[in-house]
Design a protein around this motif. Structure first.
Motif, PDB file in Angstrom:
ATOM      1  N   ASP A  39       0.872  -1.088  -0.072  1.00  0.00           N
ATOM      2  CA  ASP A  39       0.046  -0.179  -0.033  1.00  0.00           C
ATOM      3  C   ASP A  39       1.056   1.201   0.152  1.00  0.00           C
ATOM      4  OD1 ASP A  39      -2.683   1.223   0.302  1.00  0.00           O
ATOM      5  OD2 ASP A  39      -1.562   2.004   2.383  1.00  0.00           O
ATOM      6  N   MET A  40       0.681   2.234  -0.843  1.00  0.00           N
ATOM      7  CA  MET A  40       1.260   3.471  -0.891  1.00  0.00           C
ATOM      8  C   MET A  40       1.434   4.210   0.421  1.00  0.00           C
ATOM      9  SD  MET A  40       3.352   5.195  -2.840  1.00  0.00           S
ATOM     10  CE  MET A  40       2.816   5.282  -4.713  1.00  0.00           C
ATOM     11  N   GLU A  41       0.474   4.072   1.337  1.00  0.00           N
ATOM     12  CA  GLU A  41       0.798   4.784   2.519  1.00  0.00           C
ATOM     13  C   GLU A  41       1.726   4.116   3.589  1.00  0.00           C
ATOM     14  OE1 GLU A  41       0.213   7.681   5.387  1.00  0.00           O
ATOM     15  OE2 GLU A  41      -0.760   7.521   3.289  1.00  0.00           O
ATOM     16  N   GLU A  42       1.759   2.612   3.313  1.00  0.00           N
ATOM     17  CA  GLU A  42       2.731   2.040   3.950  1.00  0.00           C
ATOM     18  C   GLU A  42       4.227   2.480   3.522  1.00  0.00           C
ATOM     19  OE1 GLU A  42       5.205  -0.410   6.394  1.00  0.00           O
ATOM     20  OE2 GLU A  42       3.121   0.298   6.765  1.00  0.00           O
ATOM     21  N   VAL A  43       4.389   2.606   2.398  1.00  0.00           N
ATOM     22  CA  VAL A  43       5.520   3.012   1.437  1.00  0.00           C
ATOM     23  C   VAL A  43       6.150   4.221   2.053  1.00  0.00           C
ATOM     24  CG1 VAL A  43       6.625   3.682  -0.729  1.00  0.00           C
ATOM     25  CG2 VAL A  43       5.211   1.694  -0.323  1.00  0.00           C
ATOM     26  N   ARG A  44       5.103   5.347   2.131  1.00  0.00           N
ATOM     27  CA  ARG A  44       5.359   6.656   2.878  1.00  0.00           C
ATOM     28  C   ARG A  44       5.867   6.682   4.052  1.00  0.00           C
ATOM     29  NH1 ARG A  44       0.398   8.307  -0.537  1.00  0.00           N
ATOM     30  NH2 ARG A  44       1.299   9.048  -2.278  1.00  0.00           N
ATOM     31  N   GLU A  45       4.956   5.691   4.923  1.00  0.00           N
ATOM     32  CA  GLU A  45       5.686   5.841   6.267  1.00  0.00           C
ATOM     33  C   GLU A  45       7.028   5.077   6.335  1.00  0.00           C
ATOM     34  OE1 GLU A  45       2.691   3.494   8.655  1.00  0.00           O
ATOM     35  OE2 GLU A  45       1.092   5.015   7.862  1.00  0.00           O
ATOM     36  N   GLN A  46       7.400   4.196   5.501  1.00  0.00           N
ATOM     37  CA  GLN A  46       8.560   3.537   5.545  1.00  0.00           C
ATOM     38  C   GLN A  46       9.723   4.372   5.125  1.00  0.00           C
ATOM     39  OE1 GLN A  46       9.732   0.503   6.734  1.00  0.00           O
ATOM     40  NE2 GLN A  46       7.661   0.267   7.490  1.00  0.00           N
ATOM     41  N   ILE A  47       9.551   5.474   4.125  1.00  0.00           N
ATOM     42  CA  ILE A  47      10.206   6.396   3.603  1.00  0.00           C
ATOM     43  C   ILE A  47      10.496   7.525   4.891  1.00  0.00           C
ATOM     44  CG2 ILE A  47      10.693   8.382   2.101  1.00  0.00           C
ATOM     45  CD1 ILE A  47       9.049   6.819   0.025  1.00  0.00           C
ATOM     46  N   LYS A  48       9.530   7.770   5.442  1.00  0.00           N
ATOM     47  CA  LYS A  48       9.591   8.941   6.738  1.00  0.00           C
ATOM     48  C   LYS A  48      10.501   8.253   7.525  1.00  0.00           C
ATOM     49  CE  LYS A  48       5.422  11.165   6.004  1.00  0.00           C
ATOM     50  NZ  LYS A  48       3.818  11.304   6.429  1.00  0.00           N
ATOM     51  N   LEU A  49      10.367   6.900   8.172  1.00  0.00           N
ATOM     52  CA  LEU A  49      10.877   5.922   9.246  1.00  0.00           C
ATOM     53  C   LEU A  49      12.492   5.941   8.796  1.00  0.00           C
ATOM     54  CD1 LEU A  49      11.054   4.178  11.446  1.00  0.00           C
ATOM     55  CD2 LEU A  49      10.818   2.365   9.927  1.00  0.00           C
ATOM     56  N   TRP A  50      12.962   5.838   7.313  1.00  0.00           N
ATOM     57  CA  TRP A  50      14.305   5.811   7.091  1.00  0.00           C
ATOM     58  C   TRP A  50      14.960   6.961   7.073  1.00  0.00           C
ATOM     59  CZ3 TRP A  50      17.055   1.708   8.484  1.00  0.00           C
ATOM     60  CH2 TRP A  50      15.881   0.442   8.653  1.00  0.00           C
ATOM     61  N   GLU A  51      14.296   8.065   6.589  1.00  0.00           N
ATOM     62  CA  GLU A  51      14.655   9.382   6.768  1.00  0.00           C
ATOM     63  C   GLU A  51      15.088   9.861   7.932  1.00  0.00           C
ATOM     64  OE1 GLU A  51      12.447  11.527   2.617  1.00  0.00           O
ATOM     65  OE2 GLU A  51      11.431  11.598   4.881  1.00  0.00           O
ATOM     66  N   VAL A  52      14.093   9.491   9.040  1.00  0.00           N
ATOM     67  CA  VAL A  52      14.417   9.844  10.315  1.00  0.00           C
ATOM     68  C   VAL A  52      15.832   9.064  11.026  1.00  0.00           C
ATOM     69  CG1 VAL A  52      13.623   9.523  12.787  1.00  0.00           C
ATOM     70  CG2 VAL A  52      12.242  10.493  10.985  1.00  0.00           C
ATOM     71  N   ARG A  53      15.699   7.766  10.530  1.00  0.00           N
ATOM     72  CA  ARG A  53      16.853   6.851  11.107  1.00  0.00           C
ATOM     73  C   ARG A  53      18.090   7.203  10.441  1.00  0.00           C
ATOM     74  NH1 ARG A  53      14.121   0.936  11.155  1.00  0.00           N
ATOM     75  NH2 ARG A  53      12.987   1.391  13.011  1.00  0.00           N
ATOM     76  N   LEU A  54      18.051   7.715   9.305  1.00  0.00           N
ATOM     77  CA  LEU A  54      19.278   8.298   8.423  1.00  0.00           C
ATOM     78  C   LEU A  54      19.900   9.617   9.204  1.00  0.00           C
ATOM     79  CD1 LEU A  54      21.317   8.089   6.071  1.00  0.00           C
ATOM     80  CD2 LEU A  54      19.732   9.366   4.753  1.00  0.00           C
TER      81      LEU A  54
END
Length: 71
Positions: A39-54
């Motif tokens: 789901d695109m919403e899940e993809v967006r959440e994962q992108i935000k998560l990895w941006e924060v972790r980075l």
């Protein structure tokens, strides 16, 4: 703790997934077999998560409110 390299690789992966969905659609069917992507919403959440972790891996700090840190 996540390394900068791992975070960059995961972020790159999720950005590629987002691109694949944007180009190829959410699902498709070939010879009676159907593939539905994440789901695109899940993809967006994962992108935000990895941006924060980075950001954290690179040493960025969140906003401090007393003892709490907001990312």
């Amino acid at each position: 703790m996540y390394t900068v390299e791992l975070c960059e690789a995961k972020l790159k992966l999720w950005l590629k997934v987002e691109e694949d969905i944007a180009i190829g659609g959410q699902s498709y069917e070939v010879k009676g077999r159907k593939l539905t992507r994440v789901d695109m919403e899940e993809v967006r959440e994962q992108i935000k998560l990895w941006e924060v972790r980075l950001s954290r891996a690179k040493g960025a700090e969140g906003i401090r409110f007393g003892k709490a840190v907001i990312w």
